[in-house]
Design a protein around this motif. Structure first.
Motif, mmCIF file in Angstrom:
data_model
loop_
_atom_site.group_PDB
_atom_site.id
_atom_site.type_symbol
_atom_site.label_atom_id
_atom_site.label_comp_id
_atom_site.label_asym_id
_atom_site.label_seq_id
_atom_site.Cartn_x
_atom_site.Cartn_y
_atom_site.Cartn_z
ATOM 1 N N LEU A 43 33.169 -28.462 3.022
ATOM 2 C CA LEU A 43 32.908 -29.010 4.320
ATOM 3 C C LEU A 43 34.063 -29.493 4.969
ATOM 4 O O LEU A 43 34.290 -29.467 6.381
ATOM 5 N N ASP A 44 35.030 -29.849 4.355
ATOM 6 C CA ASP A 44 36.516 -30.375 4.859
ATOM 7 C C ASP A 44 37.062 -29.091 5.660
ATOM 8 O O ASP A 44 37.502 -29.446 6.421
ATOM 9 N N ILE A 45 36.981 -28.037 4.965
ATOM 10 C CA ILE A 45 37.362 -26.729 5.690
ATOM 11 C C ILE A 45 36.720 -26.275 6.737
ATOM 12 O O ILE A 45 37.296 -26.322 7.958
ATOM 13 N N ARG A 87 36.123 -26.681 13.163
ATOM 14 C CA ARG A 87 35.556 -27.018 14.014
ATOM 15 C C ARG A 87 34.966 -28.746 13.872
ATOM 16 O O ARG A 87 34.202 -29.050 13.579
ATOM 17 N N PRO A 88 36.071 -29.563 14.298
ATOM 18 C CA PRO A 88 36.056 -30.933 13.977
ATOM 19 C C PRO A 88 34.936 -31.667 14.607
ATOM 20 O O PRO A 88 34.176 -32.846 14.367
ATOM 21 N N GLU A 89 34.641 -31.137 15.775
ATOM 22 C CA GLU A 89 33.319 -31.509 16.639
ATOM 23 C C GLU A 89 32.047 -31.413 16.060
ATOM 24 O O GLU A 89 31.087 -31.898 16.772
ATOM 25 N N VAL A 90 31.712 -30.560 15.182
ATOM 26 C CA VAL A 90 30.484 -30.137 14.566
ATOM 27 C C VAL A 90 30.156 -30.826 13.751
ATOM 28 O O VAL A 90 30.870 -31.035 12.576
ATOM 29 N N ASP A 91 28.697 -31.121 13.307
ATOM 30 C CA ASP A 91 28.244 -31.609 12.228
ATOM 31 C C ASP A 91 27.473 -30.225 11.429
ATOM 32 O O ASP A 91 26.351 -29.960 11.809
ATOM 33 N N PHE A 92 28.242 -29.568 10.487
ATOM 34 C CA PHE A 92 27.667 -28.551 9.841
ATOM 35 C C PHE A 92 26.657 -28.716 9.038
ATOM 36 O O PHE A 92 25.667 -27.878 8.780
ATOM 37 N N GLU A 93 26.312 -29.913 8.492
ATOM 38 C CA GLU A 93 25.369 -30.355 7.561
ATOM 39 C C GLU A 93 23.980 -30.331 8.025
ATOM 40 O O GLU A 93 23.034 -30.032 7.486
ATOM 41 N N ARG A 94 23.873 -30.200 9.605
ATOM 42 C CA ARG A 94 22.548 -30.227 10.115
ATOM 43 C C ARG A 94 22.089 -28.806 10.519
ATOM 44 O O ARG A 94 20.985 -28.801 11.041
ATOM 45 N N SER A 95 22.920 -27.702 10.249
ATOM 46 C CA SER A 95 22.489 -26.454 10.839
ATOM 47 C C SER A 95 22.253 -25.717 9.646
ATOM 48 O O SER A 95 22.716 -25.827 8.634
ATOM 49 N N GLN A 96 21.062 -24.792 9.964
ATOM 50 C CA GLN A 96 20.909 -23.657 8.758
ATOM 51 C C GLN A 96 21.255 -22.483 9.099
ATOM 52 O O GLN A 96 21.098 -21.444 8.215
ATOM 53 N N ASP A 97 22.016 -22.053 10.294
ATOM 54 C CA ASP A 97 22.431 -21.134 10.876
ATOM 55 C C ASP A 97 23.657 -21.142 11.664
ATOM 56 O O ASP A 97 23.453 -21.443 13.065
ATOM 57 N N PHE A 98 24.837 -21.310 11.306
ATOM 58 C CA PHE A 98 26.061 -21.691 12.153
ATOM 59 C C PHE A 98 26.337 -20.712 13.190
ATOM 60 O O PHE A 98 26.586 -21.229 14.174
ATOM 61 N N PHE A 99 26.077 -19.353 12.950
ATOM 62 C CA PHE A 99 26.299 -18.413 14.093
ATOM 63 C C PHE A 99 25.046 -18.590 15.291
ATOM 64 O O PHE A 99 25.349 -18.420 16.233
ATOM 65 N N GLU A 100 23.885 -18.493 14.731
ATOM 66 C CA GLU A 100 22.822 -18.771 15.688
ATOM 67 C C GLU A 100 22.800 -19.874 16.491
ATOM 68 O O GLU A 100 22.592 -19.784 17.457
ATOM 69 N N GLY A 107 25.493 -21.179 17.488
ATOM 70 C CA GLY A 107 26.795 -21.333 18.292
ATOM 71 C C GLY A 107 27.840 -22.261 17.497
ATOM 72 O O GLY A 107 28.722 -22.514 18.255
ATOM 73 N N LEU A 108 27.852 -22.649 16.332
ATOM 74 C CA LEU A 108 28.699 -23.443 15.769
ATOM 75 C C LEU A 108 29.930 -22.765 15.356
ATOM 76 O O LEU A 108 31.076 -23.256 15.194
ATOM 77 N N LEU A 109 29.799 -21.520 14.950
ATOM 78 C CA LEU A 109 30.944 -20.609 14.615
ATOM 79 C C LEU A 109 30.868 -19.268 15.312
ATOM 80 O O LEU A 109 29.842 -18.636 15.507
ATOM 81 N N ASP A 110 32.059 -18.746 15.456
ATOM 82 C CA ASP A 110 31.835 -17.180 16.193
ATOM 83 C C ASP A 110 32.723 -16.406 15.089
ATOM 84 O O ASP A 110 33.144 -16.829 14.004
ATOM 85 N N SER A 111 33.036 -15.033 15.407
ATOM 86 C CA SER A 111 33.697 -14.264 14.580
ATOM 87 C C SER A 111 35.157 -14.590 14.139
ATOM 88 O O SER A 111 35.662 -14.301 13.177
ATOM 89 N N PHE A 112 35.785 -15.191 15.284
ATOM 90 C CA PHE A 112 37.176 -15.569 15.053
ATOM 91 C C PHE A 112 37.069 -16.847 14.024
ATOM 92 O O PHE A 112 38.158 -16.769 13.289
ATOM 93 N N ASP A 113 36.264 -17.619 14.070
ATOM 94 C CA ASP A 113 35.968 -18.893 13.124
ATOM 95 C C ASP A 113 35.706 -18.278 11.703
ATOM 96 O O ASP A 113 36.277 -18.845 10.653
ATOM 97 N N LEU A 114 35.046 -17.194 11.665
ATOM 98 C CA LEU A 114 34.641 -16.526 10.394
ATOM 99 C C LEU A 114 36.003 -16.240 9.632
ATOM 100 O O LEU A 114 36.245 -16.358 8.422
ATOM 101 N N VAL A 115 36.875 -15.393 10.233
ATOM 102 C CA VAL A 115 38.255 -14.777 9.776
ATOM 103 C C VAL A 115 38.988 -16.065 9.421
ATOM 104 O O VAL A 115 39.536 -16.064 8.125
#
Length: 73
Positions: free
Chosen positions: A2-4, A9-22, A24-32
């Motif tokens: 989660l620290d990575i 994306r420091p502004e995002v709470d990733f723990e609340r999402s079940q699909d980061f891409f759907e 809009g929390l991550l995009d293809s550049f973030d994936l790389v």
């Protein structure tokens, strides 16, 4: 792990999402960036065939990918 995500994306709470891409929390550049950081942090090399959104859509899927690469998150 989660620290990575927070570094990417420091502004995002990733723990609340079940699909980061759907959601809009991550995009293809973030994936790389995420793959690069996971490789560097855990000393692994994620096979290109496994670099698909399904393996990075939420915390559980990333942890499963890491486990398949011998990492216990």
């Amino acid at each position: 792990m989660l620290d990575i995500l927070a570094q990417i994306r420091p502004e995002v709470d990733f723990e609340r999402s079940q699909d980061f891409f759907e959601d809009g929390l991550l995009d293809s550049f973030d994936l790389v960036t995420l793959v690069s950081e996971l490789d560097k942090t855990y000393g692994i090399s994620i096979d290109g065939m496994h670099i698909v959104p399904e393996n990075f859509q939420n915390v559980a899927s990333i942890e499963a990918l890491l486990a398949r690469n011998g990492v216990v998150p």
